[in-house]
Design a protein around this motif. Sequence first.
Motif, PDB file in Angstrom:
ATOM      1  N   SER A  45       9.364  36.947  35.718  1.00 44.44           N
ATOM      2  CA  SER A  45       8.222  36.831  36.640  1.00 44.44           C
ATOM      3  C   SER A  45       7.471  38.155  36.714  1.00 44.44           C
ATOM      4  N   ASP A 152       4.701  30.302  35.588  1.00 44.84           N
ATOM      5  CA  ASP A 152       6.053  30.719  35.980  1.00 44.84           C
ATOM      6  C   ASP A 152       6.858  29.502  36.425  1.00 44.84           C
ATOM      7  N   GLU A 153       7.852  29.131  35.643  1.00 47.00           N
ATOM      8  CA  GLU A 153       8.753  28.014  35.949  1.00 47.00           C
ATOM      9  C   GLU A 153       7.973  26.813  36.471  1.00 47.00           C
TER      10      GLU A 153
HETATM   11 MG   LIG Z   1      11.221  34.518  38.170  1.00 43.71          MG
END
Ligand SMILES: [Mg+2]
Length: 233
Positions: A45, A152-153
């Motif tokens: 991240s 991000d994810e």
């Molecule tokens: Mg992360």
Amino acid sequence: MSRPVLEVRGLRAAYGRRQVLRDVTFNVAAGDVLTLLGRNGAGKSTTLLAIAGFVPNTQGEILLNGQPLCGPPHARMRQALGLVVKGRSLSGSLSVADNLRLAGVSRKELLELFPEMERRMTVAAGQLSGGEQQMLAVGRALLRRPQLVLLDELTFGLSPSMSRRVVDAVLAQAARDGIAVVAVEQHIHIAERIATHAAVIGEGVVRLHLHRDELLRRAAEIEAIYLGLPVDV
Ligand SMILES: [Mg+2]
Ligand SMILES: Nc1ncnc2c1ncn2[C@@H]1O[C@H](COP(=O)(O)OP(=O)(O)OP(=O)(O)O)[C@@H](O)[C@H]1O
């Protein structure tokens, strides 16, 4: 060969005195999807946030189409960057319609991608379900026709069917518009489905660059990096 859309060279980032990224280097070409892999806390991240301008203590080179990507996050977004990062891509108190307006995305375009958002236009973004928030964030980030999108994810907390829906929408849109994508993933099998290539971060350094076809075959090496073990590369 044409120049990559995104070139990240020797990226370093720290929170206070804690150096999280020491040497992160990778390229992403138009239409390619790079997945960033690494264990919890590896700095995935942080890599996206540093590229987007949210980490003040960042060094190294970040080039977008050969030009330095710099300045505060909103300036980088204007420079053709789209972002889907939890807590940073939507204005929670504004309605869906206002979130779209802020991003310069038409309601019609969002509904072509996600027709189920039709009845949610007046709801505050913060009150949407997790899946709806992700559909709005993806629509906001990709429909502005950015050259680079950071995810991000993307599928975190979503049901398998919603995950497929959101991932398929991103892949279709990115392929259609030739957008370069950097997608953070924890899971090798999801990475294998979405990536054209992958970079594995360990100890703040990209330890392994892989083509999609190698991801499953070399899963043991990737897991060794997750565990912090030495790897022969
Ligand atoms: Mg992360
Ligand atoms: N705002 C912050 N201030 C201080 N330290 C931070 C901050 N954000 C992250 N860190 C630390 O930096 C390291 C990398 O965090 P990061 O969130 O980038 O990891 P990640 O690879 O995304 O992990 P995860 O898979 O759990 O999301 C961690 O040790 C984390 O504790």
